[in-house]
Design a protein around this motif. Structure first.
Motif, PDB file in Angstrom:
ATOM      1  N   GLU A 182    -113.861 -62.249  23.599  1.00 40.10           N
ATOM      2  CA  GLU A 182    -114.878 -61.756  24.536  1.00 40.10           C
ATOM      3  C   GLU A 182    -115.750 -60.674  23.918  1.00 40.10           C
ATOM      4  O   GLU A 182    -116.869 -60.442  24.372  1.00 40.10           O
ATOM      5  CB  GLU A 182    -114.199 -61.238  25.802  1.00 40.10           C
ATOM      6  CG  GLU A 182    -113.541 -62.340  26.626  1.00 40.10           C
ATOM      7  CD  GLU A 182    -112.918 -61.819  27.905  1.00 40.10           C
ATOM      8  OE1 GLU A 182    -112.616 -60.600  27.948  1.00 40.10           O
ATOM      9  OE2 GLU A 182    -112.735 -62.611  28.840  1.00 40.10           O
ATOM     10  N   ALA A 183    -115.237 -59.994  22.869  1.00 39.28           N
ATOM     11  CA  ALA A 183    -116.039 -58.986  22.175  1.00 39.28           C
ATOM     12  C   ALA A 183    -116.998 -59.610  21.174  1.00 39.28           C
ATOM     13  O   ALA A 183    -117.814 -58.902  20.570  1.00 39.28           O
ATOM     14  CB  ALA A 183    -115.124 -57.993  21.458  1.00 39.28           C
ATOM     15  N   GLY A 184    -116.935 -60.927  20.975  1.00 40.35           N
ATOM     16  CA  GLY A 184    -117.836 -61.598  20.055  1.00 40.35           C
ATOM     17  C   GLY A 184    -117.406 -61.522  18.609  1.00 40.35           C
ATOM     18  O   GLY A 184    -118.208 -61.772  17.708  1.00 40.35           O
ATOM     19  N   VAL A 185    -116.129 -61.214  18.374  1.00 41.63           N
ATOM     20  CA  VAL A 185    -115.605 -61.134  17.005  1.00 41.63           C
ATOM     21  C   VAL A 185    -115.118 -62.503  16.539  1.00 41.63           C
ATOM     22  O   VAL A 185    -115.288 -62.862  15.370  1.00 41.63           O
ATOM     23  CB  VAL A 185    -114.463 -60.103  16.932  1.00 41.63           C
ATOM     24  CG1 VAL A 185    -113.735 -60.171  15.601  1.00 41.63           C
ATOM     25  CG2 VAL A 185    -115.007 -58.704  17.168  1.00 41.63           C
ATOM     26  N   ALA A 186    -114.492 -63.256  17.423  1.00 41.62           N
ATOM     27  CA  ALA A 186    -113.928 -64.565  17.077  1.00 41.62           C
ATOM     28  C   ALA A 186    -114.198 -65.529  18.222  1.00 41.62           C
ATOM     29  O   ALA A 186    -114.752 -65.162  19.264  1.00 41.62           O
ATOM     30  CB  ALA A 186    -112.430 -64.454  16.800  1.00 41.62           C
ATOM     31  N   ALA A 187    -113.802 -66.770  18.007  1.00 39.51           N
ATOM     32  CA  ALA A 187    -113.983 -67.804  19.030  1.00 39.51           C
ATOM     33  C   ALA A 187    -112.763 -68.708  19.034  1.00 39.51           C
ATOM     34  O   ALA A 187    -112.085 -68.869  18.011  1.00 39.51           O
ATOM     35  CB  ALA A 187    -115.250 -68.614  18.764  1.00 39.51           C
TER      36      ALA A 187
END
Length: 420
Positions: A105-110
């Motif tokens: 959710e922090a946009g670091v991984a998916a």
């Protein structure tokens, strides 16, 4: 491998998860390296709200990723089970799942989920990923430029807040002095100062208001009532009387401070570091062993004991990773003490924990301990799963006189030389 990304149906998709999935499907990926991105993500952790166990999980996942997957069109996918991550972090599987969700959710991984939910990676003879399911760090690569700007802005904001804190403290004392020395003319300034300090608003805004109040107070006074004269009018134009007689070598050796000798140790002179460490070990043999009670010892006394044989040069040589992460160099004790606020955010230490540490062992000792903890967590994150708790434990050892900070710093410096 295909660039389509699927999120398993059993997951509750939030806007953050959907945004990360879109980033992971991007085709225009900047060329990066694993070491560069790992350092950038650790610097950006306070900006992204990543701390504690989530930080530890991210560090483990980054360590397990393949360096070649971060280059070119590669996609760094890590296939590790929640059970294995829970074993590494000494946490429950549910905690690990929440941490991974925070990273996504922090946009670091998916999420790159298989139909069965299992995580695995298949590679061809060249080591390229042909099929992979697990935790995909492609969003971090796509956002590399954005994260760099966020880190720069974060440090600028942090430095501005630290400068505002110093201005608030300095100007508040100046206004108080003016009120005490001129009570008849300073009738409303003290109440206005208390209103500003008690009111809301950011640190920079309050610093600006207090600065305006200080200028207003000075303007309201007659020139003769201003306590400090900065003009050079009336100074006597005589040369200073400086004694240039040189001391003998023996007298100079007697008066030279031990810390001055330690400052002269070259960062690149490993033999000097080893000799100093052996000398400290011999001196430590004569020190009393039982220091169990700390009754009657204040923070300045404890700080003197912790830093009695620690120099700025030693901290600078032992903690290169910590300096690189916070973007500051340990040039002086003032710089080390000032960096404490940034250091405590990097290890996820609360403001209350940092304030308590400074109260118990002093600002400079607490900052030196923070730098040591951050450096250790950077080099071996699996050894320190909770840097905040590790910091508190070192503070407790310092209080009872059982912390040998110099030994830890020499160990860090020595391992650095061995790896170089």
């Amino acid at each position: 491998m295909t660039e389509a990304l699927s999120v398993a149906s059993f997951r509750r998709v939030t806007p953050g998860i959907a945004a990360s999935a879109r980033l992971a499907m991007a085709n225009d990926i900047p060329d990066t390296t694993k070491s560069e991105m790992a350092l950038l993500l650790k610097k950006a952790a306070p900006v992204l709200g990543i701390d504690g166990t989530t930080y530890h999980v991210m560090d483990i996942l980054l360590g397990l990723s393949q360096a070649d997957d971060w280059k070119g069109s590669g996609r760094p996918i890590v296939a590790i089970s929640n059970a294995k991550l829970a074993e590494y972090t000494l946490r429950s599987q549910r905690t690990v799942m929440r941490c991974i969700r925070r990273l996504v959710e922090a946009g670091v991984a998916a999420y790159r989920d298989s139909s069965t939910g299992r995580r695995f990676v298949y590679r061809n003879d060249k080591g390229e990923v042909t099929a992979g399911f697990g935790i995909d760090f492609t969003p971090s690569r796509v956002r590399a430029g954005e994260l760099k700007q966020a880190v720069i802005q974060y440090h600028q904001q942090l430095n501005a807040e630290l400068a505002a804190k110093r201005d608030i403290s300095r100007l508040s004392r100046a206004i108080e002095d003016l009120c005490l020395s001129n009570p008849s003319q300073m009738t409303t300034e003290r109440s206005e100062l208390e209103s500003i300090l008690a009111g809301g608003g950011g640190l920079v805004e309050r610093a600006n208001r207090i600065s305006s109040l200080h200028e207003q107070a000075l303007a309201a006074l007659a020139p003769e009532d201003i306590p400090f004269r900065l003009s050079c009018e009336g100074d006597i134009d005589d040369s200073a009387n400086i004694n240039t007689t040189h001391e003998s070598e023996s007298e100079s050796r007697k008066l030279r401070a031990r810390s001055t000798e330690r400052e002269q140790i070259s960062k690149n002179d490993r033999s000097a570091v080893e000799m100093a460490f052996k000398r400290k070990s011999r001196e430590a043999e004569g020190v009393k062993q039982d220091n169990g009670s700390c009754d009657g010892r204040d923070s300045s006394t404890i700080q003197g004991e912790v830093l009695g044989s620690v120099s700025v040069g030693l901290i600078r040589a032992a903690c290169p990773g910590a300096q690189s992460m916070i973007g500051q160099e340990f040039e002086s004790w003032y710089a080390i003490g000032r960096s404490g606020e940034t250091l405590r955010r990097m290890i996820g230490l609360s403001e209350a924990g940092w304030a308590d540490g400074q109260k118990k062992v002093g600002q400079y000792a607490a900052a030196a301990i923070l730098a040591t903890v951050l450096e250790k967590s950077i080099r071996d994150p699996e050894q320190i799963s909770r840097p905040g708790g590790y910091f508190r434990a070192m503070i407790d050892r310092a209080i009872v006189g059982r912390l040998n900070l110099e030994r830890s710093l020499f160990g860090l410096a020595d391992s650095r030389y061995e790896s170089s």
